[in-house]
Design an enzyme around this catalytic site. Sequence first.
Site, mmCIF file in Angstrom:
data_model
loop_
_atom_site.group_PDB
_atom_site.id
_atom_site.type_symbol
_atom_site.label_atom_id
_atom_site.label_comp_id
_atom_site.label_asym_id
_atom_site.label_seq_id
_atom_site.Cartn_x
_atom_site.Cartn_y
_atom_site.Cartn_z
ATOM 1 N N HIS A 107 9.696 -1.915 9.265
ATOM 2 C CA HIS A 107 8.704 -1.012 8.669
ATOM 3 C C HIS A 107 8.298 -1.536 7.288
ATOM 4 O O HIS A 107 8.737 -1.044 6.255
ATOM 5 C CB HIS A 107 9.307 0.390 8.547
ATOM 6 N N LEU A 120 2.594 -4.802 4.278
ATOM 7 C CA LEU A 120 2.298 -6.065 3.592
ATOM 8 C C LEU A 120 0.880 -6.086 3.017
ATOM 9 O O LEU A 120 0.511 -6.994 2.275
ATOM 10 C CB LEU A 120 2.528 -7.251 4.535
ATOM 11 N N ARG A 121 0.113 -5.038 3.359
ATOM 12 C CA ARG A 121 -1.182 -4.806 2.696
ATOM 13 C C ARG A 121 -2.225 -5.904 2.895
ATOM 14 O O ARG A 121 -3.132 -6.050 2.083
ATOM 15 C CB ARG A 121 -0.993 -4.603 1.185
ATOM 16 N N HIS A 177 11.157 6.648 9.837
ATOM 17 C CA HIS A 177 11.547 7.345 8.596
ATOM 18 C C HIS A 177 11.818 8.847 8.735
ATOM 19 O O HIS A 177 11.169 9.661 8.094
ATOM 20 C CB HIS A 177 10.547 7.085 7.462
ATOM 21 N N ASP A 186 10.164 0.926 4.703
ATOM 22 C CA ASP A 186 8.854 1.532 4.437
ATOM 23 C C ASP A 186 8.315 1.004 3.099
ATOM 24 O O ASP A 186 7.674 1.725 2.339
ATOM 25 C CB ASP A 186 8.926 3.058 4.444
#
Lengths: 438, 327
Positions: free
Chosen positions: A61, A64-65, A232, A305
Amino acid sequence: MTTRLVVRGGVVVGPKTVAPADVVIEGGRITAVGENLDVPSRSRVVDASGCWVGPGFVDIHTHLREPSVNECDTIESGARAGAIGGYCALVAMPNTEPALDSAALVAYVLQLGARTPLDVAVAGAITKGRLGESLAPMAEMAALGVRLFTDDGRAVDDPSVMRRALTYAKPLGVRLAQHCEDERLAGGGAMNEGALSSRLGLVGRPALAEELMVMRDIELAALTGGSVHFMHLTTARSMDLLRAARARGLDVTAEVTAHHVTLDESLCEGFDPIYKVHPPLRTVADVAALRRALVDGTVDAVATDHAPHSPESKDLPFDEAPPGMLGLEHAAALVYEALGGGDCDPRRFFDLLSRAPARIAQLRSSDQPVGLSGHGSDVLVGDDANLVIFDPSSQWRINRDALHSRTANTPYHERLVIGRVRATIAKGHLVVEDGELT
Amino acid sequence: MTSSIRGTNLLSLDGLSRDAIVEILEVADSFVEVNRRTIKKVPALKGRVVASIFFEESTRTRLSFETAAKRLSADVLSLAVASSSVKKGESLRDTISTIDALGIDAVVMRHGSSGAALQVSRYVPHVSVINAGDGQHQHPTQGLLDVYTIREVLAERHGTTGREGGADLLRDLHVLIVGDIRHSRVARSDVAAFGAMGAHVRLAAPGSLLPDDVASWPADVANDFDEALEWADVVGLLRLQKERGSGAYVPSLREFTRTHGLTAERARRLRPGALIMHPGPMNRGVEIDSRVADQANSVVERQVANGVPIRMAVLYLCVAGLASGAE
């Protein structure tokens, strides 16, 4: 000339056994494991004295944008942060701009990932544009090696769409991962709903918003026979729901994040958006329940996350700031803490950070993921050399200015933690040594 | 517990001690007299600069604060941010830093987001930040002027001054707060202020307009609005916050008025001498009947008048307190 690596003097943590052993690596693979091995000439020795040697961590999770309109982080810098944190494989989340909802975009990210020292796998979107309406081309993406699909950042709200996705995914042998929050119940909320949110005048995201989605997807997994991964999870009741689903023999897996087992909602009292995250930080009782679930096996995996955000966006008012915090570089130390510090069982530690996530994301060598090496190994001769050397007695202070992501949005700035990654060996190469990139 | 706001900020009444509130009320007493003079000005903050930054529309609170600052001889920088750079995506930190660079001693700010004033206080620790309303969180000076107004009326009835009668006048007082409590920063400040002074606070609202986890509030919830009216010494009405989406929390304004409006008929249940407060602006005919709003026991105008000495007191304590500390 290939470099031979000898990891010397450590304690190798297998799935069952924990025993002192040296590990020899050559040509990307483990070629010998045993106590007091002779060091052949022309070998590079990695000192592992006092350390645990286990399979490199796998983050299922990671944000990396890339691609995105306003890149606050990149695959390259994210991979560096991952290596520092002991990760050898990252699963890139698809909530980019545009969303990773096609084979072309998946191929693009895989290509950028292949330039990093780590293995970067991709989670594809379940629905086109992550809009929750029509199915994304999962089979085409699966052909490129995608084994995990999610609309992360939001849930697939419509139960009929989720049902259809589960039935479509089942014969593809892939797993659907759900961001468990019913946005119609949590919508507009900025922190956990409760006495504190009520007093602070912040709209709350109720625990029930998560639990309803967990209940719904457990039933959809039962109905379809599909495989669901819960991302999550944060509440005590979610842990109970998970146990009940397991008892029914359903194929459900679950992760918790390092921040949800080390931080609680009281941090929101100062309205600092550094503590804003979805799902939100919960109560002290929830944190305790999550920690029990980590130890007793209810939770399969810990994920980060990892969510970089620019400093200016975290300088917005609490309700307007984007949710998310960094995780890759300090997750292992926090997991060590959550597992009881000195009482931490190293086998459980590596199960949570490496073996289970590798199994969930199908990144083990037996899964033969396209173009990637095998992860979450038992550290035996012949395994791909993805290893982490973790020093469980090293104490250090987290410093947001010394992180390798492009952003600094960690909620742990100046926190003293125990347990540090001394070295990371990814795909046979020593990428981190003495806590620094090589 | 904060025991004095002297030289600091005023961000919330939550956590402010009884002593801190009494100090503000007593300083306000001394400024009431100033407001009765022909020349309504004292040099207390001469040469000091107060920036008034309203990220949210407001007329009465802004006017009240700016009047208070001017009567203390402070220079007032009035910035209309609601329509400027913030709309272009400027961060809170940059907006405040720009204003701070002009040289200021205090910021009076209103913002639509809960906690914004506290955030700003971290960005400019050398400046006194006075919260003029932040989202659904707090409106501290409103809570203070409400307490001040009730104390003043009760003192008059006892034939004393507020200072002589002291804050004890509010002890065991029955205060009923009615309406959109869920979305109201005034309710949160009133509950804290009246609670700190020893009053009993009761809340009455349609179930959907009560706050989440209301059981954790230092107040009880009225089972029956009509009965609660007979119990109350003070009734504080709140505006329905339609801009915060309250409309969707009740089926219709008509039904809200029917169940929780202070109609003329309901007002007859009030005890003789019970006081009616409203922070304004009033929606006549919705939460309050027009005739009731103008009744003799309505203190709405006194609330507005008292806003000035209370805000003078807050500015004086926060800003002048700083100077004495620095000297």
